[in-house]
Design a protein around this motif. Structure first.
Motif, short mmCIF file in Angstrom:
data_model
loop_
_atom_site.label_atom_id
_atom_site.label_comp_id
_atom_site.label_asym_id
_atom_site.label_seq_id
_atom_site.Cartn_x
_atom_site.Cartn_y
_atom_site.Cartn_z
N SER A 1 2.46 23.29 -46.00
CA SER A 1 2.04 22.34 -44.96
C SER A 1 0.58 21.94 -45.10
O SER A 1 0.14 20.95 -44.50
N GLU A 2 -0.18 22.67 -45.90
CA GLU A 2 -1.59 22.35 -46.10
C GLU A 2 -1.79 21.23 -47.11
O GLU A 2 -2.89 20.69 -47.25
N PHE A 3 -0.73 20.84 -47.83
CA PHE A 3 -0.83 19.79 -48.83
C PHE A 3 -0.44 18.44 -48.23
O PHE A 3 0.36 18.36 -47.30
N ASP A 4 -1.01 17.37 -48.80
CA ASP A 4 -0.62 16.02 -48.41
C ASP A 4 0.78 15.71 -48.96
O ASP A 4 1.17 16.27 -49.99
N PRO A 5 1.51 14.80 -48.30
CA PRO A 5 2.85 14.44 -48.80
C PRO A 5 2.85 13.97 -50.24
O PRO A 5 3.76 14.28 -51.01
N ASP A 6 1.82 13.20 -50.63
CA ASP A 6 1.74 12.73 -52.02
C ASP A 6 1.66 13.88 -53.01
O ASP A 6 2.23 13.83 -54.10
N GLU A 7 0.94 14.92 -52.62
CA GLU A 7 0.78 16.07 -53.51
C GLU A 7 2.08 16.86 -53.64
O GLU A 7 2.32 17.51 -54.66
N LEU A 8 2.92 16.79 -52.61
CA LEU A 8 4.17 17.56 -52.63
C LEU A 8 5.31 16.81 -53.30
O LEU A 8 6.34 17.42 -53.61
N ARG A 9 5.14 15.50 -53.52
CA ARG A 9 6.25 14.71 -54.05
C ARG A 9 6.76 15.24 -55.40
O ARG A 9 7.97 15.35 -55.60
#
Length: 216
Positions: free
Chosen positions: A22-30
C-alpha cells in the motif's frame, strides 16, 4: 515465510504484505500485478495441468522434484516463474493454445497432404534447423533471433496426441514516446516479440495454428 500450518502467522504475514504494498503508487505496482496475473493463470483451472505437463517434459528429475515439493498450485507456479522462467513461458504458450482451441480467438487448421503419417514426437524435431528455415522463409535479418520449442501434447478426451511447436521471433522495429521527468519526450525504439503456436496431430494429418495476430 510463516509456518503454513499456523493460521494466525499466515494472516499476520498477509496483512504485513498488504501494508508494504500500500506504500507504493499504483503505477509502481502495475508490473507486479501483471506478473501476478500470469502466475495465477497457471495456478488455477487448466493452467495447473498446463504447467505440470510442461514441467514433466522440460525439468530434470531434481528440479521437477523441487517443483512438486511446493505446497500448492500457486506456490508451484511462483516457483516455476522464479526458478524455471523458460519452462514457465512454455507452459503459458501451451495454456494459451488450449484456450485458442476451445474458444477460437484466432485459430486456423490445415490438412497435411501425406501419403503415410509418420509417428513423431518432440524429440525428433530439430529445433535449430527449423528455426533457421523459418528465418529464411520469413526473410528475417540475421540480427533478429528466432527460436523453436517442441513439446509433446498427451492425448486428452478432446484431442489426440499431438506435437506443439512454439515459434518466437522479433517483430518489426517499433517505437513509443517516453515522457521524461523533466517534461521532455524521447523516443524509445524496441522490437516487439512475435509468437505463434503450431500443433501437429499425426493421426489427423492436421496442423493447427494459433496466434494473437494474423501478422505474426
Amino acid at each position: 515465510m510463516p509456518d503454513l500450518e499456523d493460521g494466525d502467522a499466515v494472516h499476520a504475514f498477509r496483512e504485513r504484505l498488504i501494508e508494504i504494498l500500500s506504500e507504493f503508487d499504483p503505477d509502481e505496482l502495475r508490473p507486479t500485478e501483471t506478473r501476478s496475473r500470469r502466475i495465477r493463470a497457471l495456478a488455477s483451472g487448466k493452467g495447473v495441468t498446463s504447467l505440470e505437463t510442461i514441467v514433466a517434459q522440460k525439468l530434470d528429475h531434481e528440479r521437477a522434484a523441487e517443483f512438486d515439493d511446493q505446497p500448492d498450485p500457486l506456490c508451484r507456479s511462483i516457483w516455476a516463474f522464479l526458478n524455471a522462467r523458460e519452462t514457465f513461458e512454455d507452459a503459458e504458450s501451451f495454456h494459451f493454445a488450449r484456450q485458442f482451441r476451445d474458444h477460437r480467438k484466432l485459430y486456423d487448421a490445415f490438412e497435411v497432404d501425406l501419403e503415410n503419417a509418420t509417428p513423431l514426437d518432440a524429440s525428433s524435431v530439430d529445433e535449430r534447423a527449423l528455426s533457421i528455415r523459418i528465418k529464411q522463409v520469413l526473410e528475417l535479418r540475421p540480427a533478429i533471433s528466432c527460436t523453436v520449442r517442441a513439446l509433446d501434447l498427451p492425448k486428452t478426451d478432446a484431442h489426440p496426441a499431438s506435437i506443439m511447436l512454439i515459434v518466437r521471433h522479433g517483430g518489426p522495429l517499433s517505437s513509443v514516446y517516453n515522457h521524461r521527468d523533466d517534461g521532455r519526450r524521447a523516443a524509445i525504439y524496441y522490437r516487439p516479440p512475435n509468437e505463434a503456436t503450431l500443433i501437429y496431430t499425426p493421426s489427423l494429418q492436421q496442423i493447427e495454428v494459433c496466434a494473437d495476430s494474423p501478422l505474426v
